[in-house]
Design a protein around this motif. Structure first.
Motif, PDB file in Angstrom:
ATOM      1  N   ALA A  91       0.848  -1.208   0.000  1.00 37.56           N
ATOM      2  CA  ALA A  91       0.000   0.000   0.000  1.00 37.56           C
ATOM      3  C   ALA A  91       0.878   1.250   0.000  1.00 37.56           C
ATOM      4  O   ALA A  91       0.743   2.137   0.846  1.00 37.56           O
ATOM      5  CB  ALA A  91      -0.970  -0.016   1.190  1.00 37.56           C
ATOM      6  N   LYS A  92       1.802   1.282  -0.959  1.00 36.98           N
ATOM      7  CA  LYS A  92       2.767   2.388  -1.002  1.00 36.98           C
ATOM      8  C   LYS A  92       2.173   3.632  -1.663  1.00 36.98           C
ATOM      9  O   LYS A  92       1.513   3.538  -2.708  1.00 36.98           O
ATOM     10  CB  LYS A  92       4.027   1.940  -1.743  1.00 36.98           C
ATOM     11  N   CYS A  93       2.402   4.746  -1.054  1.00 35.61           N
ATOM     12  CA  CYS A  93       1.953   6.028  -1.604  1.00 35.61           C
ATOM     13  C   CYS A  93       2.755   7.118  -0.897  1.00 35.61           C
ATOM     14  O   CYS A  93       3.756   6.807  -0.241  1.00 35.61           O
ATOM     15  CB  CYS A  93       0.444   6.214  -1.382  1.00 35.61           C
ATOM     16  N   ARG A  94       2.361   8.360  -1.059  1.00 31.47           N
ATOM     17  CA  ARG A  94       3.067   9.437  -0.355  1.00 31.47           C
ATOM     18  C   ARG A  94       2.040  10.456   0.127  1.00 31.47           C
ATOM     19  O   ARG A  94       0.934  10.530  -0.441  1.00 31.47           O
ATOM     20  CB  ARG A  94       4.100  10.093  -1.277  1.00 31.47           C
ATOM     21  N   LEU A  95       2.431  11.180   1.157  1.00 34.38           N
ATOM     22  CA  LEU A  95       1.555  12.228   1.676  1.00 34.38           C
ATOM     23  C   LEU A  95       2.091  13.541   1.127  1.00 34.38           C
ATOM     24  O   LEU A  95       3.262  13.867   1.337  1.00 34.38           O
ATOM     25  CB  LEU A  95       1.595  12.207   3.209  1.00 34.38           C
ATOM     26  N   SER A  96       1.235  14.245   0.411  1.00 34.59           N
ATOM     27  CA  SER A  96       1.710  15.431  -0.312  1.00 34.59           C
ATOM     28  C   SER A  96       0.799  16.629  -0.127  1.00 34.59           C
ATOM     29  O   SER A  96      -0.368  16.493   0.258  1.00 34.59           O
ATOM     30  CB  SER A  96       1.775  15.120  -1.813  1.00 34.59           C
ATOM     31  N   ILE A  97       1.362  17.788  -0.487  1.00 30.63           N
ATOM     32  CA  ILE A  97       0.571  19.010  -0.573  1.00 30.63           C
ATOM     33  C   ILE A  97       0.161  19.153  -2.030  1.00 30.63           C
ATOM     34  O   ILE A  97       0.982  18.948  -2.936  1.00 30.63           O
ATOM     35  CB  ILE A  97       1.408  20.229  -0.136  1.00 30.63           C
ATOM     36  N   ALA A  98      -1.101  19.497  -2.273  1.00 27.61           N
ATOM     37  CA  ALA A  98      -1.556  19.734  -3.650  1.00 27.61           C
ATOM     38  C   ALA A  98      -2.424  20.979  -3.697  1.00 27.61           C
ATOM     39  O   ALA A  98      -3.033  21.369  -2.690  1.00 27.61           O
ATOM     40  CB  ALA A  98      -2.320  18.513  -4.163  1.00 27.61           C
ATOM     41  N   VAL A  99      -2.430  21.593  -4.885  1.00 24.81           N
ATOM     42  CA  VAL A  99      -3.167  22.862  -5.081  1.00 24.81           C
ATOM     43  C   VAL A  99      -3.833  22.815  -6.453  1.00 24.81           C
ATOM     44  O   VAL A  99      -3.505  21.964  -7.278  1.00 24.81           O
ATOM     45  CB  VAL A  99      -2.207  24.077  -5.045  1.00 24.81           C
ATOM     46  N   VAL A 100      -4.731  23.759  -6.697  1.00 24.21           N
ATOM     47  CA  VAL A 100      -5.345  23.860  -8.023  1.00 24.21           C
ATOM     48  C   VAL A 100      -4.270  24.342  -8.992  1.00 24.21           C
ATOM     49  O   VAL A 100      -3.586  25.347  -8.730  1.00 24.21           O
ATOM     50  CB  VAL A 100      -6.541  24.838  -8.016  1.00 24.21           C
ATOM     51  N   LYS A 101      -4.112  23.612 -10.095  1.00 24.53           N
ATOM     52  CA  LYS A 101      -3.097  23.953 -11.094  1.00 24.53           C
ATOM     53  C   LYS A 101      -3.300  25.392 -11.580  1.00 24.53           C
ATOM     54  O   LYS A 101      -4.432  25.781 -11.926  1.00 24.53           O
ATOM     55  CB  LYS A 101      -3.229  22.973 -12.265  1.00 24.53           C
ATOM     56  N   GLY A 102      -2.234  26.182 -11.563  1.00 25.09           N
ATOM     57  CA  GLY A 102      -2.323  27.565 -12.059  1.00 25.09           C
ATOM     58  C   GLY A 102      -2.932  28.550 -11.079  1.00 25.09           C
ATOM     59  O   GLY A 102      -3.055  29.744 -11.385  1.00 25.09           O
ATOM     60  N   SER A 103      -3.319  28.104  -9.898  1.00 24.82           N
ATOM     61  CA  SER A 103      -3.903  29.019  -8.896  1.00 24.82           C
ATOM     62  C   SER A 103      -2.775  29.813  -8.222  1.00 24.82           C
ATOM     63  O   SER A 103      -1.595  29.461  -8.368  1.00 24.82           O
ATOM     64  CB  SER A 103      -4.672  28.219  -7.840  1.00 24.82           C
ATOM     65  N   PRO A 104      -3.090  30.848  -7.446  1.00 23.18           N
ATOM     66  CA  PRO A 104      -2.034  31.605  -6.751  1.00 23.18           C
ATOM     67  C   PRO A 104      -1.229  30.735  -5.791  1.00 23.18           C
ATOM     68  O   PRO A 104      -0.140  31.117  -5.374  1.00 23.18           O
ATOM     69  CB  PRO A 104      -2.814  32.681  -5.979  1.00 23.18           C
ATOM     70  N   PHE A 105      -1.755  29.571  -5.431  1.00 28.93           N
ATOM     71  CA  PHE A 105      -1.037  28.686  -4.493  1.00 28.93           C
ATOM     72  C   PHE A 105      -0.128  27.696  -5.212  1.00 28.93           C
ATOM     73  O   PHE A 105       0.625  26.962  -4.592  1.00 28.93           O
ATOM     74  CB  PHE A 105      -2.048  27.952  -3.600  1.00 28.93           C
ATOM     75  N   ASP A 106      -0.181  27.711  -6.547  1.00 31.61           N
ATOM     76  CA  ASP A 106       0.672  26.835  -7.362  1.00 31.61           C
ATOM     77  C   ASP A 106       2.010  27.546  -7.546  1.00 31.61           C
ATOM     78  O   ASP A 106       2.243  28.264  -8.518  1.00 31.61           O
ATOM     79  CB  ASP A 106      -0.034  26.592  -8.715  1.00 31.61           C
ATOM     80  N   ARG A 107       2.882  27.380  -6.552  1.00 31.24           N
ATOM     81  CA  ARG A 107       4.165  28.114  -6.517  1.00 31.24           C
ATOM     82  C   ARG A 107       5.175  27.279  -5.718  1.00 31.24           C
ATOM     83  O   ARG A 107       4.774  26.360  -4.997  1.00 31.24           O
ATOM     84  CB  ARG A 107       3.953  29.481  -5.875  1.00 31.24           C
ATOM     85  N   PRO A 108       6.437  27.591  -5.827  1.00 29.78           N
ATOM     86  CA  PRO A 108       7.446  26.759  -5.159  1.00 29.78           C
ATOM     87  C   PRO A 108       7.224  26.702  -3.646  1.00 29.78           C
ATOM     88  O   PRO A 108       6.786  27.690  -3.041  1.00 29.78           O
ATOM     89  CB  PRO A 108       8.775  27.451  -5.499  1.00 29.78           C
ATOM     90  N   PRO A 109       7.550  25.547  -3.033  1.00 31.62           N
ATOM     91  CA  PRO A 109       7.369  25.379  -1.594  1.00 31.62           C
ATOM     92  C   PRO A 109       8.041  26.489  -0.796  1.00 31.62           C
ATOM     93  O   PRO A 109       9.133  26.919  -1.128  1.00 31.62           O
ATOM     94  CB  PRO A 109       8.065  24.040  -1.297  1.00 31.62           C
ATOM     95  N   GLY A 110       7.339  26.954   0.247  1.00 35.06           N
ATOM     96  CA  GLY A 110       7.937  27.943   1.147  1.00 35.06           C
ATOM     97  C   GLY A 110       7.838  29.377   0.648  1.00 35.06           C
ATOM     98  O   GLY A 110       8.270  30.298   1.335  1.00 35.06           O
ATOM     99  N   THR A 111       7.261  29.615  -0.553  1.00 35.99           N
ATOM    100  CA  THR A 111       7.104  30.991  -1.042  1.00 35.99           C
ATOM    101  C   THR A 111       6.239  31.769  -0.044  1.00 35.99           C
ATOM    102  O   THR A 111       5.158  31.302   0.307  1.00 35.99           O
ATOM    103  CB  THR A 111       6.389  31.014  -2.425  1.00 35.99           C
ATOM    104  N   PRO A 112       6.711  32.942   0.439  1.00 37.80           N
ATOM    105  CA  PRO A 112       5.900  33.681   1.424  1.00 37.80           C
ATOM    106  C   PRO A 112       4.546  34.073   0.829  1.00 37.80           C
ATOM    107  O   PRO A 112       4.458  34.406  -0.358  1.00 37.80           O
ATOM    108  CB  PRO A 112       6.737  34.923   1.730  1.00 37.80           C
ATOM    109  N   THR A 113       3.518  34.021   1.667  1.00 41.12           N
ATOM    110  CA  THR A 113       2.177  34.362   1.176  1.00 41.12           C
ATOM    111  C   THR A 113       1.926  35.861   1.332  1.00 41.12           C
ATOM    112  O   THR A 113       2.434  36.494   2.262  1.00 41.12           O
ATOM    113  CB  THR A 113       1.107  33.556   1.936  1.00 41.12           C
ATOM    114  N   THR A 114       1.134  36.421   0.410  1.00 45.16           N
ATOM    115  CA  THR A 114       0.766  37.833   0.531  1.00 45.16           C
ATOM    116  C   THR A 114      -0.654  37.961   1.077  1.00 45.16           C
ATOM    117  O   THR A 114      -1.212  39.050   1.142  1.00 45.16           O
ATOM    118  CB  THR A 114       0.832  38.515  -0.857  1.00 45.16           C
ATOM    119  N   LEU A 115      -1.222  36.811   1.479  1.00 44.38           N
ATOM    120  CA  LEU A 115      -2.595  36.818   1.988  1.00 44.38           C
ATOM    121  C   LEU A 115      -2.664  37.549   3.320  1.00 44.38           C
ATOM    122  O   LEU A 115      -1.726  37.505   4.106  1.00 44.38           O
ATOM    123  CB  LEU A 115      -3.068  35.374   2.254  1.00 44.38           C
TER     124      LEU A 115
END
Ligand SMILES: Nc1ncnc2c1ncn2[C@@H]1O[C@H](COP(=O)(O)OP(=O)(O)OP(=O)(O)O)[C@@H](O)[C@H]1O
Ligand SMILES: O=P(O)(O)OC[C@H]1O[C@H](OP(=O)(O)OP(=O)(O)O)[C@H](O)[C@@H]1O
Length: 217
Positions: A91-115
């Protein structure tokens, strides 16, 4: 002879375990779709067929001597009270972060948020998620869900999800992309600490038999 009780995670892990148990001559000898406590072909071994998230609890409290459960569930539960002697590599898999493709959250890990608000993360794994972001100095708002996490960012319930990914097909089908892997996941054998002392020989034999299958795989 010492008898052992093995708690099996219902669903995907159970399906992956059945061929292994069969090869060891330990297959369930009963209707695993209906019975909750099932004998095995070995009179000294019984199975409990339970929800994956309940397996650590049964083993911790000694209601089962050992169990088979995903690393994801163990990390969320906190595995300190249990021995974890073996990675079954199923039952191999991975636990990941995912976002809507092309959304403001689709950016390199750790990028500071402007929210002006906290980032909202939907997940079935609030503890792992909190620890992961806290280790990076980020406080996020966690939205606990019990399934179908992929829906949350599509309908504005969350900005990100933390969920299991195997083939990536579910993410792709829903227009999401994986931005970061939190950890790799596989199924583990966990053992009650008192059972390990009191039923040492029986447990050692069963673990050795499981280990031979791993080695042969
Ligand atoms: N897509 C996948 N590929 C491989 N392994 C997976 C996958 N999804 C989940 N797993 C592993 O299998 C375990 C059980 O998953 P499964 O989907 O069978 O149950 P569940 O629906 O999470 O359980 P519950 O009924 O408690 O919600 C997970 O904890 C994880 O370790
Ligand atoms: O990358 P993939 O191969 O597409 O697999 C990932 C999917 O598998 C798991 O869901 P599951 O099928 O167990 O459904 P559930 O979350 O509703 O239990 C997980 O939560 C993802 O949705």
């Amino acid at each position: 002879m010492t008898s052992l009780t093995l708690a099996l995670s219902k669903g995907r892990i159970l399906e992956d375990c059945l061929p292994m148990l069969d090869r060891l001559g330990l297959a369930p000898a009963g209707d695993i779709d209906r019975l909750l406590r099932v004998p095995s072909r070995d009179p000294n071994l019984h199975f409990l067929i339970i929800r994956p998230t309940d397996v650590p609890t049964y083993v911790e409290h000694g209601a089962a001597d050992l169990g088979i459960v995903g690393k994801d569930v163990l990390m969320e539960h906190g595995g300190e009270a249990l021995y974890e002697p073996m990675d079954l590599d199923i039952a191999k898999c991975r636990l990941s972060i995912a976002v809507v493709k092309g959304s403001p959250f689709d950016r390199p890990p750790g990028t500071p948020t402007t929210l002006r608000r906290r980032v909202r993360v939907a997940t079935k794994y609030p503890e792992i998620t909190r620890r992961f972001f806290a280790a990076r100095g980020e406080q996020v708002e966690i939205i606990k869900l019990y399934g179908s996490m992929e829906l949350a960012p599509l309908v504005g319930l969350a900005d990100l999800i933390v969920d299991l990914v195997a083939t990536g097909n579910t993410l792709k089908a829903n227009g999401l992309v994986e931005t970061e892997i939190i950890c790799q996941v596989s199924s583990r054998v966990v053992v009650n600490k008192a059972s390990m002392k009191m039923k040492h020989a029986a447990l050692r034999d069963l673990l050795a038999r499981l280990q031979t299958l791993r080695a042969a795989a």
